[in-house]
Structure formats: C-alpha cells, structure tokens
Design a protein around this motif. Structure first.
Motif, PDB file in Angstrom:
ATOM      1  N   ASN A  71      -5.719  12.152  -5.842  1.00 12.65           N
ATOM      2  CA  ASN A  71      -4.409  12.184  -6.443  1.00 12.65           C
ATOM      3  C   ASN A  71      -3.166  13.150  -5.690  1.00 12.65           C
ATOM      4  N   GLU A  72      -3.799  13.995  -5.152  1.00 15.62           N
ATOM      5  CA  GLU A  72      -3.324  15.128  -4.320  1.00 15.62           C
ATOM      6  C   GLU A  72      -2.659  14.832  -2.977  1.00 15.62           C
ATOM      7  N   SER A  73      -3.615  14.453  -2.367  1.00 11.74           N
ATOM      8  CA  SER A  73      -3.850  13.822  -1.049  1.00 11.74           C
ATOM      9  C   SER A  73      -2.615  13.256  -0.891  1.00 11.74           C
ATOM     10  N   ALA A  74      -2.540  11.935  -1.817  1.00  6.79           N
ATOM     11  CA  ALA A  74      -1.392  10.641  -2.097  1.00  6.79           C
ATOM     12  C   ALA A  74      -0.334  11.498  -2.680  1.00  6.79           C
ATOM     13  N   ALA A  75      -0.004  12.481  -3.889  1.00  3.04           N
ATOM     14  CA  ALA A  75       1.164  12.964  -3.812  1.00  3.04           C
ATOM     15  C   ALA A  75       1.898  13.721  -2.857  1.00  3.04           C
ATOM     16  N   LYS A  76       0.516  14.849  -2.005  1.00  2.00           N
ATOM     17  CA  LYS A  76       1.375  15.430  -1.174  1.00  2.00           C
ATOM     18  C   LYS A  76       1.839  14.784   0.427  1.00  2.00           C
ATOM     19  N   PHE A  77       1.512  13.473   0.492  1.00  2.00           N
ATOM     20  CA  PHE A  77       1.626  12.491   1.557  1.00  2.00           C
ATOM     21  C   PHE A  77       3.215  11.966   0.992  1.00  2.00           C
ATOM     22  N   ALA A  78       3.866  11.576  -0.364  1.00  2.00           N
ATOM     23  CA  ALA A  78       4.004  10.764  -0.605  1.00  2.00           C
ATOM     24  C   ALA A  78       5.522  11.628  -0.688  1.00  2.00           C
ATOM     25  N   LEU A  79       5.440  12.991  -0.793  1.00  2.00           N
ATOM     26  CA  LEU A  79       6.499  14.036  -0.788  1.00  2.00           C
ATOM     27  C   LEU A  79       6.674  14.481   0.514  1.00  2.00           C
ATOM     28  N   ARG A  80       6.023  14.566   1.350  1.00  2.00           N
ATOM     29  CA  ARG A  80       6.349  14.059   2.785  1.00  2.00           C
ATOM     30  C   ARG A  80       7.496  13.691   3.801  1.00  2.00           C
ATOM     31  N   TYR A  81       6.775  12.109   2.878  1.00  2.00           N
ATOM     32  CA  TYR A  81       7.989  11.282   3.860  1.00  2.00           C
ATOM     33  C   TYR A  81       9.440  10.637   2.733  1.00  2.00           C
ATOM     34  N   GLY A  82       9.043  11.595   1.253  1.00  2.00           N
ATOM     35  CA  GLY A  82      10.361  10.370   0.255  1.00  2.00           C
ATOM     36  C   GLY A  82       9.628   9.515   0.062  1.00  2.00           C
ATOM     37  N   ILE A  83       7.799   9.229  -0.694  1.00  2.00           N
ATOM     38  CA  ILE A  83       7.597   7.629  -0.818  1.00  2.00           C
ATOM     39  C   ILE A  83       7.543   7.924  -2.319  1.00  2.00           C
ATOM     40  N   GLU A  84       8.191   6.306  -2.916  1.00  3.19           N
ATOM     41  CA  GLU A  84       8.340   7.289  -4.252  1.00  3.19           C
ATOM     42  C   GLU A  84       6.780   6.629  -4.872  1.00  3.19           C
ATOM     43  N   ASN A  85       5.788   5.495  -4.699  1.00  2.00           N
ATOM     44  CA  ASN A  85       4.649   5.726  -5.085  1.00  2.00           C
ATOM     45  C   ASN A  85       3.492   6.165  -4.686  1.00  2.00           C
ATOM     46  N   ALA A  86       2.729   7.173  -5.637  1.00  2.64           N
ATOM     47  CA  ALA A  86       1.800   7.800  -5.302  1.00  2.64           C
ATOM     48  C   ALA A  86       0.339   6.843  -5.313  1.00  2.64           C
ATOM     49  N   TYR A  87      -0.677   6.151  -5.320  1.00  2.13           N
ATOM     50  CA  TYR A  87      -1.776   5.344  -5.847  1.00  2.13           C
ATOM     51  C   TYR A  87      -3.498   6.230  -5.058  1.00  2.13           C
ATOM     52  N   THR A  88      -3.676   5.872  -5.904  1.00  2.70           N
ATOM     53  CA  THR A  88      -5.501   6.017  -5.476  1.00  2.70           C
ATOM     54  C   THR A  88      -5.874   4.719  -5.124  1.00  2.70           C
ATOM     55  N   ASP A  89      -5.393   4.190  -6.018  1.00  4.13           N
ATOM     56  CA  ASP A  89      -6.036   2.380  -6.460  1.00  4.13           C
ATOM     57  C   ASP A  89      -5.072   1.205  -5.276  1.00  4.13           C
ATOM     58  N   LEU A  90      -5.975   1.056  -4.495  1.00  4.79           N
ATOM     59  CA  LEU A  90      -5.199   0.006  -3.729  1.00  4.79           C
ATOM     60  C   LEU A  90      -5.659  -0.901  -4.706  1.00  4.79           C
ATOM     61  N   GLY A  91      -5.309  -1.924  -5.290  1.00  2.13           N
ATOM     62  CA  GLY A  91      -4.841  -2.641  -5.822  1.00  2.13           C
ATOM     63  C   GLY A  91      -3.764  -2.633  -5.934  1.00  2.13           C
ATOM     64  N   LYS A  92      -2.799  -1.249  -6.853  1.00  5.47           N
ATOM     65  CA  LYS A  92      -1.769  -1.451  -6.873  1.00  5.47           C
ATOM     66  C   LYS A  92      -0.429  -1.804  -5.932  1.00  5.47           C
ATOM     67  N   VAL A  93      -0.649  -1.944  -4.567  1.00  2.00           N
ATOM     68  CA  VAL A  93      -0.861  -1.823  -3.413  1.00  2.00           C
ATOM     69  C   VAL A  93      -0.552  -3.567  -3.231  1.00  2.00           C
TER      70      VAL A  93
END
Length: 335
Positions: free
Chosen positions: A38-60
């Motif tokens: 969750n931490e790495s997903a959230a950090k990456f999303a914040l860096r690029y203004g991405i709305e959704n940060a997941y750890t579950d591929l199924g969400k995509v």
C-alpha cells in the motif's frame, strides 16, 4: 478525442520512466497504479497525481474503462498478469524480457490473438536516435556485407539485488536482465534477421545467488552474420554501455555508443565519420521511453501490432532459452 485510460502494474525504477512518458501524451490519463505494498502504491500515485492506488491486480482487470496496462513487475508475473489483462480486453505493455521463457511467451501470444488485443514489449533501444542512425547506415550498404557484430549488456562494478538475483522470480540473471538488451538491439540494427544457431558459455562468478552474472553468446543469423553477445553484472570492465555495439562490414566498421563510422579507403587508410546527433541527458534517456509510450498509445488507438511486439519479444526469449541450454550441454543449439 477519446481520452485513453492507462494503468501501471509495478511502481519500481522503470515505472517512473513510463509514467513520465505517458504524462507527456495528449488525451492520455493514468488512472491506476498497482504495487506490492500500500505504501509504495500510494507514494507512486501521489507523485504522478494518479487517483487509484491498489495492491490487487483484480481492481484493474475488472475495470472496463481502462484501455491499456503497463507491466513492470518481476518477470515471474509477466505472463499470468498479461493473460488476465488481455482476457479482460486491455492492451498490454510488458517490460523486457516478455516472460520467463519461450513457452510463456507463446501462451501470451495465443491469448493476444484470441482476444485481439495488442502486446508491446519494452525493448526500448528501437526508439533511440543513435541506434537508428547506425541501422540506416547498415541498411544503405555503406558498410558492405555485415559479417560480425559485438554487443554488450554489462554492469561495470555493480549489480542488482532483490528479485533480479532470484531464479524463481527472474528466470535468469544478467543474461535475462542485460543480455536481452544487447540481443534485441543487435537484431534491430541488422534488420531483424532470424536466429538459426546459438552457442553460449554462462557462469556465476561474483555473487552468492542462483542466477548467472557472466555470459558469452555466439548467435548465427539467417543472413550469415555472426553476433557475439556479452552479458554481466559486477564486471571490472565493460567495452561499452548498455546496448553498445560494434558492427564489422566488408567496407567499414560502425560503433554504437560511442557512435561513429570508419569507412575503409584502401590499405591502411580509412575515413572516420562522427555524426552530429542530439546530446543525451543520460545514457538510457527519458526520450527513448517517451517515444516508446507514444508508440504503445498509437497501437491501442489503431488496434495495430506494435513493434517491438510479440514476435520480437518471442525471438529474444528463444535465444535466451537456447543460450541456457547450450551452456548446460556444452553444445550448439539449433533454432
């Protein structure tokens, strides 16, 4: 113009290059990132203004609004993730190597064909200006018949850690990591010939891991050229940076990185040509990845076969598989 919605699976070093490339393309939006924590997903999303940060591929996978997905995970996950995403109607970009082995590559190709969705593979040196300059010189006949090449994929006094050094996650070591760049860039320079024979000596000399950090390959192509490929981590010296090459022709020689020509003018005489090419910010420059992303986006919009795609990625996998087999048996492997 319809906005293409993209997702990134993997939030490591290379994903930054992909994200920056995508963000420069009009009518493209990165809507999700999937990472291991969750931490790495959230950090990456914040860096690029991405709305959704997941750890579950199924969400995509289950999101029908997403048009394309870039996979830059450990190699072990390339094929299973690609298959799930293709089945859900999404175009897929796979970091190199395309899969753990040629069998997995064929599986991806079968699903891509069945669901009619494009797959692109991250052999990014096909988008480099210096590389195209040398390729055009070869194609023009300026160097004569190309009888030998040397290509390099070596880290000098450095090597990766983590999943790169675990066979179950990477499939191989320096050959699967760095050698694939040298193999594909040479093949591209030569006009994409088919390999017919591979002989290899592969070893582990520098680390306590179950993968290789030293490799020498000889590839015979169907156009008669012989290519020497060197791969490695932690080597005390390298003859050139990633994807650098020497091209030997009957009329002259070409060097890629540094980029120049030597045209034979007679006995003990030659003309050296150093072309004026754009200055590089870094060796693996952002512009290469940006062009790569532009090509992927265009292939999605037009539902066209990208290059490098399944065929190019598959041939590299077949050469790598043959190299490991040759090193195991001590024999030449025919393809």
């Amino acid at each position: 113009m319809k906005t293409l919605k993209m997702a990134l699976v993997g939030a490591g070093y290379i994903a930054d290059y992909h994200a920056r490339g995508l963000m420069r393309i009009p009518a493209v939006e990165i809507v999700a990132v999937v990472a291991r924590t969750n931490e790495s997903a959230a950090k990456f999303a914040l860096r690029y203004g991405i709305e959704n940060a997941y750890t579950d591929l199924g969400k995509v996978v289950e999101n029908e609004t997403i048009d394309g997905v870039l996979i830059s995970t450990p190699n072990q996950f390339h094929a299973p993730y690609a298959v799930d995403l293709l089945k859900s109607g999404k175009a897929v970009f796979l970091e190199k190597p395309m899969a753990m082995n040629a069998a997995e590559g064929r599986q991806i190709a079968e699903v891509s064909k069945k669901y009619d969705r494009p797959v692109m593979v991250g052999h990014m040196w096909r988008f480099d200006t210096d590389t195209d300059y040398i390729k055009d010189c070869i194609a023009s006949g300026k160097l004569g018949k190309i009888f030998k090449t040397k290509g390099y994929g070596i880290h000098e006094n450095w090597g990766p850690s983590g999943w790169f050094t675990k066979k179950e996650l990477a499939g191989g070591g320096a050959l699967a990591d760095m050698g694939v760049h040298a193999i594909d860039s040479i093949r591209y320079l030569l006009g994409d010939p088919k390999p017919i024979k591979v002989y290899a000596r592969i070893a582990t000399n520098f680390g306590d891991y179950d993968v290789d950090d030293t490799g020498i390959l000889i590839i015979t192509w169907d156009n008669g050229t012989e290519s020497i490929i060197e791969s490695g981590w932690w080597h005390p010296h390298m003859d050139g940076p990633e994807a650098s090459a020497g091209i030997f022709g009957t009329k002259g020689y070409a060097s890629l990185f540094p980029t120049f020509l030597k045209i034979t003018k007679g006995e003990e005489s030659f003309e050296k040509i150093v072309p004026e090419l754009p200055k590089r910010e870094e060796h693996c420059d952002q512009v290469i990845y940006s062009r790569q992303m532009e090509h992927f986006v265009t292939s999605i919009k037009n539902n066209e076969r990208p290059n490098p795609g399944l065929s190019e990625g598959q041939i590299v996998l077949e050469i790598v598989d043959a190299a490991y087999e040759s090193a195991r048996t001590g024999e030449v492997v025919n393809l």
